[in-house]
Design a protein around this motif. Structure first.
Motif, mmCIF file in Angstrom:
data_model
loop_
_atom_site.group_PDB
_atom_site.id
_atom_site.type_symbol
_atom_site.label_atom_id
_atom_site.label_comp_id
_atom_site.label_asym_id
_atom_site.label_seq_id
_atom_site.Cartn_x
_atom_site.Cartn_y
_atom_site.Cartn_z
ATOM 1 N N GLU A 358 8.711 9.785 -17.091
ATOM 2 C CA GLU A 358 9.739 10.664 -16.529
ATOM 3 C C GLU A 358 9.520 12.130 -16.876
ATOM 4 O O GLU A 358 10.224 12.995 -16.345
ATOM 5 C CB GLU A 358 11.120 10.186 -16.993
ATOM 6 C CG GLU A 358 11.450 8.811 -16.454
ATOM 7 C CD GLU A 358 12.889 8.386 -16.723
ATOM 8 O OE1 GLU A 358 13.776 9.271 -16.763
ATOM 9 O OE2 GLU A 358 13.118 7.179 -16.892
ATOM 10 N N SER A 359 8.573 12.419 -17.745
ATOM 11 C CA SER A 359 8.231 13.824 -17.978
ATOM 12 C C SER A 359 7.090 14.271 -17.075
ATOM 13 O O SER A 359 6.995 15.454 -16.722
ATOM 14 C CB SER A 359 7.842 14.039 -19.447
ATOM 15 O OG SER A 359 6.722 13.247 -19.802
ATOM 16 N N LEU A 362 8.695 13.982 -11.839
ATOM 17 C CA LEU A 362 10.080 14.411 -11.718
ATOM 18 C C LEU A 362 10.857 13.452 -10.828
ATOM 19 O O LEU A 362 10.280 12.693 -10.053
ATOM 20 C CB LEU A 362 10.138 15.824 -11.129
ATOM 21 C CG LEU A 362 9.479 16.931 -11.960
ATOM 22 C CD1 LEU A 362 9.589 18.265 -11.238
ATOM 23 C CD2 LEU A 362 10.104 17.012 -13.342
ATOM 24 N N LYS A 363 12.184 13.491 -10.933
ATOM 25 C CA LYS A 363 13.023 12.674 -10.077
ATOM 26 C C LYS A 363 13.199 13.362 -8.726
ATOM 27 O O LYS A 363 13.296 14.587 -8.651
ATOM 28 C CB LYS A 363 14.378 12.431 -10.746
ATOM 29 C CG LYS A 363 14.272 11.623 -12.027
ATOM 30 C CD LYS A 363 15.618 11.417 -12.674
ATOM 31 C CE LYS A 363 15.482 10.601 -13.973
ATOM 32 N NZ LYS A 363 16.776 10.427 -14.655
ATOM 33 N N PRO A 365 15.672 13.893 -6.619
ATOM 34 C CA PRO A 365 16.749 14.869 -6.395
ATOM 35 C C PRO A 365 16.474 16.231 -7.030
ATOM 36 O O PRO A 365 17.101 17.226 -6.656
ATOM 37 C CB PRO A 365 17.966 14.200 -7.046
ATOM 38 C CG PRO A 365 17.647 12.748 -7.042
ATOM 39 C CD PRO A 365 16.174 12.673 -7.284
ATOM 40 N N ASP A 366 15.562 16.279 -8.001
ATOM 41 C CA ASP A 366 15.270 17.529 -8.689
ATOM 42 C C ASP A 366 14.186 18.345 -8.006
ATOM 43 O O ASP A 366 13.804 19.415 -8.489
ATOM 44 C CB ASP A 366 14.839 17.244 -10.133
ATOM 45 C CG ASP A 366 15.930 16.563 -10.932
ATOM 46 O OD1 ASP A 366 17.117 16.760 -10.596
ATOM 47 O OD2 ASP A 366 15.602 15.820 -11.886
ATOM 48 N N VAL A 367 13.675 17.853 -6.871
ATOM 49 C CA VAL A 367 12.577 18.526 -6.178
ATOM 50 C C VAL A 367 13.003 18.851 -4.759
ATOM 51 O O VAL A 367 13.578 18.014 -4.059
ATOM 52 C CB VAL A 367 11.314 17.636 -6.161
ATOM 53 C CG1 VAL A 367 10.194 18.312 -5.371
ATOM 54 C CG2 VAL A 367 10.855 17.336 -7.578
ATOM 55 N N ASP A 368 12.712 20.062 -4.309
ATOM 56 C CA ASP A 368 13.028 20.485 -2.944
ATOM 57 C C ASP A 368 12.018 19.861 -1.989
ATOM 58 O O ASP A 368 10.817 20.138 -2.076
ATOM 59 C CB ASP A 368 12.959 22.008 -2.839
ATOM 60 C CG ASP A 368 13.453 22.518 -1.492
ATOM 61 O OD1 ASP A 368 13.489 21.721 -0.528
ATOM 62 O OD2 ASP A 368 13.789 23.714 -1.399
ATOM 63 N N VAL A 376 6.972 12.137 -6.982
ATOM 64 C CA VAL A 376 8.265 12.083 -7.655
ATOM 65 C C VAL A 376 8.737 10.632 -7.793
ATOM 66 O O VAL A 376 8.245 9.728 -7.113
ATOM 67 C CB VAL A 376 9.332 12.884 -6.869
ATOM 68 C CG1 VAL A 376 8.963 14.354 -6.821
ATOM 69 C CG2 VAL A 376 9.510 12.308 -5.461
ATOM 70 N N SER A 411 7.251 13.688 -2.405
ATOM 71 C CA SER A 411 8.581 14.299 -2.298
ATOM 72 C C SER A 411 8.952 14.638 -0.876
ATOM 73 O O SER A 411 10.142 14.672 -0.537
ATOM 74 C CB SER A 411 8.642 15.565 -3.168
ATOM 75 O OG SER A 411 7.642 16.489 -2.763
#
Length: 415
Positions: A358-359, A362-363, A365-368, A376, A411
């Motif tokens: 998870e580092s 990224l998840k 929702p945290d990426v545009d 992701v 993503s």
């Protein structure tokens, strides 16, 4: 599993071993294996409904522990008797081998013993493996397990036979020589719901393109083989080209992986006439971005699998770099986005290593999604399993094993 009997009442009497046929002796060894071969720890998901086979509820799966089995396994007298029986069997095999080289042996004797001579090496290997296990040193032997996975409704059933080999004590990279619970969990989930893992393309044109499947750190090959055998049973893949590539790094693991694939799939001649193929290949994650790519890794993959492959701090980074070059990029012409399916155990000794997933990824929702494509975490799920399988280590049956299942993709993929 059928009704269980203790070895003292089920095995051919030690004093009469020589009078039993090769088929009866092999059956006896198979029965002992069902009693004493250690199950894969943490491979039984906790759930309300168990799969059904042939239209009937199967409340006792082939690898499911129960009290009756544990009573026999924990009985020191029965275990001791099994050891004495195995020693007697090996001694009798030696007598038969000596007879085969004796000038005094009649043609009639040799004719009767010929079926035994052709199986001697296999019987000795299995007996020696069981001796090691019964003596409490299961990791020292080579042994084969049969795995069966089925759908909840009983419409699908996939079987595979895998051989584990001893770990190389001088090289931690050899852990893939044995089957781990994460592979069992992932294989079971795949068979139960292929569509969830991108293995049901009924919405796509079945003749539009080949399905490319990759497994990272395949180990003994359970996931790759289950996927291959599953796709052989799905009507939507009857005439669709499928390529499965099972990869690993350690030499002894890769050799055993190839052996397991060869034992479970048709010969290469048969594969040439089929639209489905499976191959094994070396893959070093750490040098993937700089090393030349072999032909089997030169095309994008639709589905990538990984089970229990995060046990060093660098693994998540290396895997991400591999996926950037191997996971098919989003395309408007293809309805099913490519994805990487990862199952990892939450081991107390590897807490940091597990956290790197998870580092590094990224998840979603945290990426545009309008930014440049990045890999992701699309979803995350916790899975609880009964421990089981560690009876030789004195583990309690109430212990649980926790896993995390991650679905990772691009993503900007259209989901």
């Amino acid at each position: 599993m059928s009704v269980l009997f203790p070895p003292t009442t089920h095995l051919p009497p030690i004093a009469k071993i020589a009078s039993f046929s090769i088929t009866q002796l092999l059956d006896a060894l198979t029965y002992l294996q069902s009693l004493y071969y250690p199950e894969v720890r943490g491979s039984h998901r906790k759930r309300v409904q168990a799969p059904v086979f042939n239209g009937e509820q199967n409340s006792r799966l082939p690898h499911e522990d129960d009290n009756e089995l544990q009573v026999i396994r924990s009985d020191a007298f029965e275990r001791s008797y099994s050891i004495r029986w195995l020693i007697a069997l090996i001694a009798q095999l030696e007598v038969w081998q000596d007879l085969s080289h004796s000038r005094d042996a009649s043609l009639d004797d040799l004719g009767k013993l010929e079926p035994i001579f052709t199986h001697t090496e296999m019987i000795v290997q299995q007996a020696a493996s069981l001796l090691a296990i019964c003596a409490g040193v299961a990791a020292a032997g080579i042994f084969t397990r049969n795995f069966v996975f089925g759908s909840i409704d009983g419409h699908r059933r996939v079987e595979a036979q895998l051989t584990d080999i001893p770990l190389d004590n001088d090289d931690y990279g050899s852990v893939g020589a044995q089957t781990w619970g994460g592979a069992c969990v992932l294989a079971e989930m795949i068979v139960e719901d292929p569509e969830r893992f991108g293995l049901d393309f009924s919405s796509d044109d079945p003749k539009s393109r080949r399905l490319n499947v990759l497994e990272l750190g395949a180990g003994t090959g359970l996931v790759s083989l289950v996927v291959m055998k599953l796709l052989d049973t799905l009507p939507s893949f009857n005439h669709r080209e499928v390529s499965v590539v099972a990869t690993d790094f350690h030499p002894s693991v890769l050799a055993n992986l190839r052996s397991n694939v060869n034992a479970n799939v048709p010969s290469m001649h048969d594969q040439i006439t089929s639209t489905h193929s499976i191959i094994t290949h070396f893959l070093d994650w750490s040098s993937f971005s700089t090393a030349p790519r072999p032909d089997c890794l030169s095309y994008p993959f639709d589905v990538v699998f990984g089970a229990d492959i995060i046990y060093e701090a660098q693994h998540a980074v290396w895997i991400r770099d591999c996926l950037k070059g191997l996971l098919r990029r989003p395309s408007d012409s293809i309805r099913s986005p490519a994805a990487f399916h990862l199952v990892i155990p939450l081991r107390p000794t590897h807490t940091f290593e597990s956290s790197t997933v998870e580092s590094v990824f990224l998840k979603a929702p945290d990426v545009d999604p309008n930014d440049d494509a990045d890999l992701v975490i699309l979803s995350k799920e916790s899975i609880t399993c009964d421990a089981h399988g560690d009876y030789t280590r004195g583990q309690g049956l109430d212990e649980d094993v926790e896993y995390l299942y991650y679905k990772i993709g691009w993503s900007n993929a259209r989901l």
